[in-house]
Design a protein around this motif. Structure first.
Motif, PDB file in Angstrom:
ATOM      1  N   VAL A   1       0.835  -1.201   0.000  1.00  0.00           N
ATOM      2  CA  VAL A   1       0.000   0.000   0.000  1.00  0.00           C
ATOM      3  C   VAL A   1       0.869   1.249   0.000  1.00  0.00           C
ATOM      4  O   VAL A   1       0.606   2.211  -0.732  1.00  0.00           O
ATOM      5  N   ILE A   2       1.931   1.254   0.801  1.00  0.00           N
ATOM      6  CA  ILE A   2       2.826   2.412   0.843  1.00  0.00           C
ATOM      7  C   ILE A   2       3.491   2.638  -0.509  1.00  0.00           C
ATOM      8  O   ILE A   2       3.593   3.770  -0.994  1.00  0.00           O
ATOM      9  N   LEU A   3       3.953   1.572  -1.138  1.00  0.00           N
ATOM     10  CA  LEU A   3       4.586   1.713  -2.443  1.00  0.00           C
ATOM     11  C   LEU A   3       3.595   2.182  -3.512  1.00  0.00           C
ATOM     12  O   LEU A   3       3.946   2.972  -4.382  1.00  0.00           O
ATOM     13  N   ALA A   4       2.364   1.713  -3.439  1.00  0.00           N
ATOM     14  CA  ALA A   4       1.340   2.160  -4.396  1.00  0.00           C
ATOM     15  C   ALA A   4       1.032   3.643  -4.202  1.00  0.00           C
ATOM     16  O   ALA A   4       0.849   4.378  -5.181  1.00  0.00           O
ATOM     17  N   MET A   5       0.990   4.093  -2.945  1.00  0.00           N
ATOM     18  CA  MET A   5       0.759   5.521  -2.693  1.00  0.00           C
ATOM     19  C   MET A   5       1.915   6.349  -3.227  1.00  0.00           C
ATOM     20  O   MET A   5       1.708   7.414  -3.813  1.00  0.00           O
ATOM     21  N   LEU A   6       3.132   5.884  -3.040  1.00  0.00           N
ATOM     22  CA  LEU A   6       4.287   6.610  -3.560  1.00  0.00           C
ATOM     23  C   LEU A   6       4.263   6.669  -5.084  1.00  0.00           C
ATOM     24  O   LEU A   6       4.639   7.676  -5.678  1.00  0.00           O
ATOM     25  N   LYS A   7       3.817   5.591  -5.709  1.00  0.00           N
ATOM     26  CA  LYS A   7       3.781   5.564  -7.168  1.00  0.00           C
ATOM     27  C   LYS A   7       2.749   6.556  -7.711  1.00  0.00           C
ATOM     28  O   LYS A   7       2.996   7.250  -8.701  1.00  0.00           O
ATOM     29  N   ASN A   8       1.592   6.646  -7.041  1.00  0.00           N
ATOM     30  CA  ASN A   8       0.535   7.524  -7.532  1.00  0.00           C
ATOM     31  C   ASN A   8       0.787   8.994  -7.212  1.00  0.00           C
ATOM     32  O   ASN A   8       0.466   9.867  -8.019  1.00  0.00           O
ATOM     33  N   ASN A   9       1.327   9.296  -6.036  1.00  0.00           N
ATOM     34  CA  ASN A   9       1.484  10.685  -5.600  1.00  0.00           C
ATOM     35  C   ASN A   9       2.934  11.009  -5.305  1.00  0.00           C
ATOM     36  O   ASN A   9       3.232  11.691  -4.331  1.00  0.00           O
ATOM     37  N   GLU A  10       3.825  10.549  -6.132  1.00  0.00           N
ATOM     38  CA  GLU A  10       5.250  10.692  -5.855  1.00  0.00           C
ATOM     39  C   GLU A  10       5.668  12.149  -5.718  1.00  0.00           C
ATOM     40  O   GLU A  10       6.328  12.528  -4.750  1.00  0.00           O
ATOM     41  N   THR A  11       5.259  13.003  -6.640  1.00  0.00           N
ATOM     42  CA  THR A  11       5.716  14.390  -6.614  1.00  0.00           C
ATOM     43  C   THR A  11       5.136  15.139  -5.420  1.00  0.00           C
ATOM     44  O   THR A  11       5.844  15.916  -4.773  1.00  0.00           O
ATOM     45  N   ALA A  12       3.882  14.912  -5.106  1.00  0.00           N
ATOM     46  CA  ALA A  12       3.264  15.609  -3.984  1.00  0.00           C
ATOM     47  C   ALA A  12       3.888  15.176  -2.662  1.00  0.00           C
ATOM     48  O   ALA A  12       4.162  16.002  -1.795  1.00  0.00           O
ATOM     49  N   ILE A  13       4.130  13.889  -2.497  1.00  0.00           N
ATOM     50  CA  ILE A  13       4.698  13.385  -1.250  1.00  0.00           C
ATOM     51  C   ILE A  13       6.134  13.857  -1.089  1.00  0.00           C
ATOM     52  O   ILE A  13       6.529  14.324  -0.011  1.00  0.00           O
ATOM     53  N   LEU A  14       6.912  13.778  -2.134  1.00  0.00           N
ATOM     54  CA  LEU A  14       8.311  14.184  -2.025  1.00  0.00           C
ATOM     55  C   LEU A  14       8.446  15.690  -1.810  1.00  0.00           C
ATOM     56  O   LEU A  14       9.296  16.137  -1.033  1.00  0.00           O
ATOM     57  N   SER A  15       7.624  16.501  -2.461  1.00  0.00           N
ATOM     58  CA  SER A  15       7.712  17.946  -2.244  1.00  0.00           C
ATOM     59  C   SER A  15       7.252  18.312  -0.840  1.00  0.00           C
ATOM     60  O   SER A  15       7.786  19.243  -0.233  1.00  0.00           O
ATOM     61  N   ALA A  16       6.278  17.578  -0.293  1.00  0.00           N
ATOM     62  CA  ALA A  16       5.845  17.832   1.081  1.00  0.00           C
ATOM     63  C   ALA A  16       6.937  17.437   2.065  1.00  0.00           C
ATOM     64  O   ALA A  16       7.154  18.124   3.067  1.00  0.00           O
ATOM     65  N   LEU A  17       7.653  16.354   1.795  1.00  0.00           N
ATOM     66  CA  LEU A  17       8.738  15.941   2.678  1.00  0.00           C
ATOM     67  C   LEU A  17       9.904  16.918   2.626  1.00  0.00           C
ATOM     68  O   LEU A  17      10.618  17.098   3.612  1.00  0.00           O
ATOM     69  N   MET A  18      10.106  17.563   1.483  1.00  0.00           N
ATOM     70  CA  MET A  18      11.198  18.530   1.356  1.00  0.00           C
ATOM     71  C   MET A  18      10.803  19.902   1.911  1.00  0.00           C
ATOM     72  O   MET A  18      11.608  20.812   1.941  1.00  0.00           O
ATOM     73  N   GLY A  19       9.560  20.071   2.345  1.00  0.00           N
ATOM     74  CA  GLY A  19       9.128  21.321   2.946  1.00  0.00           C
ATOM     75  C   GLY A  19       8.508  22.297   1.981  1.00  0.00           C
ATOM     76  O   GLY A  19       8.207  23.424   2.346  1.00  0.00           O
ATOM     77  N   GLU A  20       8.304  21.911   0.740  1.00  0.00           N
ATOM     78  CA  GLU A  20       7.722  22.814  -0.251  1.00  0.00           C
ATOM     79  C   GLU A  20       6.203  22.772  -0.240  1.00  0.00           C
ATOM     80  O   GLU A  20       5.560  23.624  -0.819  1.00  0.00           O
ATOM     81  N   GLY A  21       5.624  21.793   0.364  1.00  0.00           N
ATOM     82  CA  GLY A  21       4.181  21.617   0.328  1.00  0.00           C
ATOM     83  C   GLY A  21       3.788  20.775  -0.870  1.00  0.00           C
ATOM     84  O   GLY A  21       4.612  20.456  -1.732  1.00  0.00           O
ATOM     85  N   ALA A  22       2.539  20.394  -0.928  1.00  0.00           N
ATOM     86  CA  ALA A  22       2.086  19.506  -1.995  1.00  0.00           C
ATOM     87  C   ALA A  22       1.875  20.234  -3.307  1.00  0.00           C
ATOM     88  O   ALA A  22       1.850  19.615  -4.356  1.00  0.00           O
ATOM     89  N   PHE A  23       1.749  21.565  -3.277  1.00  0.00           N
ATOM     90  CA  PHE A  23       1.468  22.316  -4.481  1.00  0.00           C
ATOM     91  C   PHE A  23       2.511  23.430  -4.635  1.00  0.00           C
ATOM     92  O   PHE A  23       2.976  23.985  -3.655  1.00  0.00           O
ATOM     93  N   PRO A  24       2.845  23.782  -5.849  1.00  0.00           N
ATOM     94  CA  PRO A  24       3.798  24.875  -6.036  1.00  0.00           C
ATOM     95  C   PRO A  24       3.229  26.196  -5.534  1.00  0.00           C
ATOM     96  O   PRO A  24       2.022  26.395  -5.500  1.00  0.00           O
ATOM     97  N   ALA A  25       4.116  27.099  -5.145  1.00  0.00           N
ATOM     98  CA  ALA A  25       3.683  28.366  -4.550  1.00  0.00           C
ATOM     99  C   ALA A  25       2.895  29.218  -5.533  1.00  0.00           C
ATOM    100  O   ALA A  25       2.001  29.971  -5.132  1.00  0.00           O
ATOM    101  N   GLY A  26       3.199  29.141  -6.818  1.00  0.00           N
ATOM    102  CA  GLY A  26       2.487  29.954  -7.797  1.00  0.00           C
ATOM    103  C   GLY A  26       1.033  29.557  -7.964  1.00  0.00           C
ATOM    104  O   GLY A  26       0.185  30.392  -8.265  1.00  0.00           O
ATOM    105  N   ALA A  27       0.727  28.281  -7.764  1.00  0.00           N
ATOM    106  CA  ALA A  27      -0.641  27.795  -7.952  1.00  0.00           C
ATOM    107  C   ALA A  27      -1.461  27.871  -6.673  1.00  0.00           C
ATOM    108  O   ALA A  27      -2.653  27.609  -6.697  1.00  0.00           O
ATOM    109  N   ALA A  28      -0.839  28.232  -5.562  1.00  0.00           N
ATOM    110  CA  ALA A  28      -1.561  28.289  -4.295  1.00  0.00           C
ATOM    111  C   ALA A  28      -2.476  29.500  -4.260  1.00  0.00           C
ATOM    112  O   ALA A  28      -2.183  30.526  -4.874  1.00  0.00           O
TER     113      ALA A  28
END
Length: 86
Positions: free
Chosen positions: A20-47
């Motif tokens: 389940v964890i690997l499937a979540m990473l596969k589907n939402n890889e960019t959102a999860i990784l950007s949230a872990l790096m402190g950028e949030g799930a969405f880019p600042a320009g689109a917020a």
């Protein structure tokens, strides 16, 4: 025998959780990784930007609702909840 069954059940549950964890990473890889790096799930320009709304919507009641009769509450006497044995 019970210990073997428990160990197998634990292994199946751990494998399912990992899947389940690997499937979540596969589907939402960019959102999860950007949230872990402190950028949030969405880019600042689109917020959404703070500030006043561009259009104001005023709410008003319809005359039917305003003239509707209100229910009358009956006066209820409260009595203490003591047992008769006391």
């Amino acid at each position: 025998m019970v210990q073997v069954a428990t160990a197998l059940l634990f292994a199946v549950a751990a494998g399912l959780g990992l899947t389940v964890i690997l499937a979540m990473l596969k589907n939402n890889e960019t959102a999860i990784l950007s949230a872990l790096m402190g950028e949030g799930a969405f880019p600042a320009g689109a917020a959404p930007q703070p500030g006043p709304a561009s259009t104001v919507v005023t709410l008003h009641r319809s005359p039917e609702r305003r003239d509707a009769p209100r229910p009358v509450r009956a006066a209820v006497r409260t009595q203490p909840q003591f047992s008769r044995a006391a």
